[in-house]
Design a protein around this motif. Structure first.
Motif, mmCIF file in Angstrom:
data_model
loop_
_atom_site.group_PDB
_atom_site.id
_atom_site.type_symbol
_atom_site.label_atom_id
_atom_site.label_comp_id
_atom_site.label_asym_id
_atom_site.label_seq_id
_atom_site.Cartn_x
_atom_site.Cartn_y
_atom_site.Cartn_z
ATOM 1 N N ILE A 5 0.841 -1.196 0.000
ATOM 2 C CA ILE A 5 0.000 0.000 0.000
ATOM 3 C C ILE A 5 0.878 1.248 0.000
ATOM 4 C CG2 ILE A 5 -1.690 1.307 1.352
ATOM 5 C CD1 ILE A 5 -2.891 -1.440 2.165
ATOM 6 N N SER A 6 1.973 1.214 0.755
ATOM 7 C CA SER A 6 2.911 2.348 0.762
ATOM 8 C C SER A 6 3.521 2.555 -0.616
ATOM 9 C CB SER A 6 4.012 2.119 1.788
ATOM 10 O OG SER A 6 3.491 2.093 3.079
ATOM 11 N N ALA A 7 3.830 1.473 -1.318
ATOM 12 C CA ALA A 7 4.382 1.588 -2.671
ATOM 13 C C ALA A 7 3.367 2.212 -3.620
ATOM 14 C CB ALA A 7 4.818 0.220 -3.174
ATOM 15 N N LEU A 8 2.101 1.832 -3.503
ATOM 16 C CA LEU A 8 1.067 2.444 -4.330
ATOM 17 C C LEU A 8 0.908 3.922 -4.001
ATOM 18 C CD1 LEU A 8 -1.645 -0.352 -4.313
ATOM 19 C CD2 LEU A 8 -0.346 0.442 -6.289
ATOM 20 N N HIS A 9 1.007 4.242 -2.707
ATOM 21 C CA HIS A 9 0.917 5.637 -2.285
ATOM 22 C C HIS A 9 2.072 6.445 -2.870
ATOM 23 C CE1 HIS A 9 0.034 9.112 0.143
ATOM 24 N NE2 HIS A 9 1.235 9.064 0.694
ATOM 25 N N ALA A 10 3.272 5.881 -2.871
ATOM 26 C CA ALA A 10 4.427 6.561 -3.456
ATOM 27 C C ALA A 10 4.235 6.753 -4.962
ATOM 28 C CB ALA A 10 5.700 5.781 -3.171
ATOM 29 N N ALA A 11 3.675 5.757 -5.626
ATOM 30 C CA ALA A 11 3.422 5.875 -7.066
ATOM 31 C C ALA A 11 2.396 6.959 -7.349
ATOM 32 C CB ALA A 11 2.951 4.538 -7.630
ATOM 33 N N ALA A 12 1.486 7.176 -6.421
ATOM 34 C CA ALA A 12 0.462 8.208 -6.612
ATOM 35 C C ALA A 12 1.065 9.601 -6.648
ATOM 36 C CB ALA A 12 -0.584 8.120 -5.509
ATOM 37 N N ALA A 13 2.256 9.760 -6.101
ATOM 38 C CA ALA A 13 2.919 11.063 -6.099
ATOM 39 C C ALA A 13 3.669 11.337 -7.403
ATOM 40 C CB ALA A 13 3.881 11.154 -4.921
ATOM 41 N N PRO A 25 -11.071 6.996 -8.550
ATOM 42 C CA PRO A 25 -10.911 6.456 -7.201
ATOM 43 C C PRO A 25 -10.236 5.090 -7.240
ATOM 44 C CG PRO A 25 -13.190 7.112 -7.587
ATOM 45 C CD PRO A 25 -12.465 7.205 -8.894
ATOM 46 N N VAL A 26 -9.093 4.973 -6.607
ATOM 47 C CA VAL A 26 -8.377 3.710 -6.519
ATOM 48 C C VAL A 26 -8.283 3.361 -5.040
ATOM 49 C CG1 VAL A 26 -6.220 2.490 -6.975
ATOM 50 C CG2 VAL A 26 -7.067 4.176 -8.621
ATOM 51 N N LEU A 27 -8.900 2.259 -4.673
ATOM 52 C CA LEU A 27 -8.923 1.815 -3.283
ATOM 53 C C LEU A 27 -8.191 0.492 -3.159
ATOM 54 C CD1 LEU A 27 -12.695 2.468 -2.542
ATOM 55 C CD2 LEU A 27 -10.777 3.978 -2.020
ATOM 56 N N THR A 28 -7.539 0.269 -2.022
ATOM 57 C CA THR A 28 -6.875 -0.995 -1.742
ATOM 58 C C THR A 28 -7.439 -1.558 -0.443
ATOM 59 O OG1 THR A 28 -5.108 0.060 -0.470
ATOM 60 C CG2 THR A 28 -4.737 -0.211 -2.832
ATOM 61 N N VAL A 43 -12.586 -0.912 5.344
ATOM 62 C CA VAL A 43 -11.295 -1.589 5.198
ATOM 63 C C VAL A 43 -10.558 -1.127 3.942
ATOM 64 C CG1 VAL A 43 -12.032 -3.637 6.461
ATOM 65 C CG2 VAL A 43 -12.316 -3.558 3.978
ATOM 66 N N TRP A 44 -11.185 -0.286 3.166
ATOM 67 C CA TRP A 44 -10.599 0.186 1.902
ATOM 68 C C TRP A 44 -9.794 1.450 2.144
ATOM 69 C CZ3 TRP A 44 -11.118 -3.080 -2.050
ATOM 70 C CH2 TRP A 44 -12.111 -4.051 -1.941
ATOM 71 N N ARG A 45 -8.611 1.511 1.547
ATOM 72 C CA ARG A 45 -7.735 2.674 1.714
ATOM 73 C C ARG A 45 -7.537 3.358 0.368
ATOM 74 N NH1 ARG A 45 -2.785 0.505 5.425
ATOM 75 N NH2 ARG A 45 -3.998 -0.886 6.743
ATOM 76 N N PRO A 46 -7.845 4.637 0.280
ATOM 77 C CA PRO A 46 -7.557 5.351 -0.956
ATOM 78 C C PRO A 46 -6.043 5.389 -1.180
ATOM 79 C CG PRO A 46 -8.953 6.668 0.498
ATOM 80 C CD PRO A 46 -8.487 5.482 1.273
ATOM 81 N N VAL A 47 -5.615 5.173 -2.397
ATOM 82 C CA VAL A 47 -4.187 5.158 -2.685
ATOM 83 C C VAL A 47 -3.546 6.500 -2.335
ATOM 84 C CG1 VAL A 47 -2.496 4.990 -4.553
ATOM 85 C CG2 VAL A 47 -4.340 3.343 -4.400
ATOM 86 N N HIS A 48 -4.263 7.592 -2.541
ATOM 87 C CA HIS A 48 -3.679 8.902 -2.247
ATOM 88 C C HIS A 48 -3.717 9.251 -0.758
ATOM 89 C CE1 HIS A 48 -7.948 9.746 -2.861
ATOM 90 N NE2 HIS A 48 -7.781 10.721 -1.995
ATOM 91 N N ALA A 49 -4.442 8.483 0.061
ATOM 92 C CA ALA A 49 -4.516 8.733 1.508
ATOM 93 C C ALA A 49 -4.673 7.400 2.248
ATOM 94 C CB ALA A 49 -5.671 9.662 1.827
#
Length: 71
Positions: A5-13, A25-28, A43-49
C-alpha cells in the motif's frame, strides 16, 4: 501488505499517475480484512490517503461515479 500500500501511495505522487489517481478512485484492501469485516466495512484505503480507511461506497467516491443511464 502495508509495504504494498505504501508503494502504491508513493506511485500516486509520481506526476504521470498523480492526475489519474486523483480523478479515478483507486482503493486498496487486504484480503484478510475483507472476509473478516466484510466488503462494505471501512477496510478500503484510498491510494492517495492510505491512512484513512473508508467503506467502498464512501460518499466522496460515490458522488464521483455517475448513475447508470444518467448523462
Amino acid at each position: 501488505m502495508d509495504e504494498r500500500i505504501s508503494a502504491l501511495h508513493a506511485a500516486a505522487a509520481e506526476p504521470d499517475t498523480a492526475a489519474l489517481l486523483w480523478n479515478v478512485p483507486v482503493l486498496t484492501a487486504t484480503l484478510t480484512d475483507i472476509p473478516r469485516a466484510g466488503p462494505g466495512a471501512p477496510v478500503w484505503r484510498p491510494v492517495h490517503a492510505p491512512d484513512q480507511p473508508l467503506p467502498w461506497n464512501h460518499g466522496a467516491f460515490a458522488a464521483e461515479v455517475p448513475a447508470v443511464g444518467s448523462d
